[in-house]
Design a protein around this motif. Structure first.
Motif: not given
Length: 383
Positions: A184-209
């Protein structure tokens, strides 16, 4: 699995439970949150760990799994001494004849599914809750219902996991390679990952977009009143039978019901309300007034008690009222753990266990099929 890099987005109680389970498998887990751990939806919940409000089906099975796991998980947490766990049980009451019929039928279905749901006569109810109104037409005792202090629990789960934690870090985009999510790209820099889990609660829809694969998870607002500390007055979680209908309603309009319970600090929590208002975080005076009025019908003696504060929060709502849990078939490498609405605290540890099993290729203890990402309720309204 050792060396597998996982980024969990969301440091609420669901993300914390997922991180703990994945760390236990030897994954290298990083947790990213736009705020602070347990600071959003988790901080605005009552800590409910309930089986009483769920009819037979997939969510009830997840609730049963979570209820069994909660004491086991807390016993394993080095920092759990500060986590309040209260297995006080719940009492659901009806105050009309039609409500009594509906509650009795609902409890019969739950008993058939393995839930302990004990009818109470007037004498037993009076002994259990001496300050409760006597205008009750039916009452069911649920000894398995419990309460946990949510922020302390989320913090303890993260501490036990030993994750790398980034706070006040916003996700701005996806890193992909050949159609696979690689970080993922973030305001703190890129974070490489083999798996990403969207556990953003009410913001999960916005995050998925933001990640390019939207799911239909929306915020649903709720409010709670908190009284000043009192002598022992309410001894179980007590709520009116119409609470189940409010939880299951798909209406965007205000839904309220009477939910009354005490905390170990002596305060009494009065809920509950549900309405769809986007991310408007202003308190709704009409909701607070309706909550107070309905609570007084159950506990008339609260009429002279001072309210010291009110708070509200957002719950992750999905149109079919089931969590979203599993791999996203549109973007390999992306997993979801969201959509629990107001039950996320109670369902969190079971969610973490099921997610761990799915990721590692084990067969979960419960059927995870109903929670799959590619069902119409999750993808149909996504935008």
């Amino acid at each position: 699995m050792y060396g597998t890099r996982v980024v969990v987005i969301g440091a609420g109680i669901v993300g914390a439970a997922c991180a703990r389970e994945l760390c236990a498998e030897g994954f290298q887990v990083t947790v990213v949150d736009r705020g602070r751990p347990g600071g959003a939806t988790t901080a605005h919940g009552e800590g409910n760990v309930l089986v009483s409000d769920k009819g037979p089906g997939a969510e009830l099975e997840l609730a049963r799994l979570s209820r069994r796991l909660w004491p086991e998980v807390l016993a394993e947490l080095p920092a759990a001494e500060g986590v309040e766990w209260d297995a006080k049980g719940g009492i659901v009451v009806a105050t009309t004849e039609s409500g009594a019929r509906a509650l009795t039928e609902f409890a019969e279905g739950q008993r058939a599914a393995g839930i302990v749901a004990e009818p109470m006569d007037a004498a037993a109810l009076g002994d259990a809750e001496p300050h409760l109104t006597r205008d009750v037409t039916a009452a069911i005792h649920y000894p398995e219902d419990a309460q946990v202090q949510p922020v302390a629990a989320a913090t303890a789960l993260l501490a036990a996991a030993g994750v790398t934690l980034y706070t006040r870090c916003e996700v701005t985009g996806a890193l992909t390679d050949s159609g696979r999510l690689t970080g993922i790209r973030t305001t703190g820099g890129d974070l490489p990952a083999d798996l990403v889990v969207n556990a953003a609660g009410p913001w999960a829809g916005e995050l998925s977009a933001v990640l390019g694969v939207p799911i239909d998870v929306r915020p649903r607002r709720g409010e709670v009143l908190v009284t000043t500390p009192m002598p022992p007055t309410v001894f179980h979680k007590v709520y009116d039978a119409d609470y189940v209908g409010a939880v299951g309603s798909g209406s965007a309009e205000l839904q309220t019901s009477a939910v009354v319970e005490s905390t170990k600090a002596g305060t009494i929590l009065l809920g509950s309300s549900r309405r769809q208002a986007g991310f408007d975080d202003r308190l709704h005076l009409g909701a607070l007034s309706a909550i107070a009025a309905k609570a007084l019908r159950l506990f008339p003696g609260l009429a002279g008690v001072s309210v010291m504060r009110a708070y509200g929060g957002f719950r992750p709502y999905v149109p079919d009222h089931l969590p979203v849990l599993g791999a996203d078939p549109r973007l390999p490498g992306l997993w979801h753990a969201s959509g629990h609405e107001g039950a996320g605290i109670g369902l969190s540890v079971g969610t973490g266990r099921v997610l761990r099993d799915l990721i590692t290729g084990r067969r979960p203890e419960i059927d995870a099929g109903p929670f799959r990402v590619d069902r119409p309720a999750v993808l149909g309204g996504a935008r």
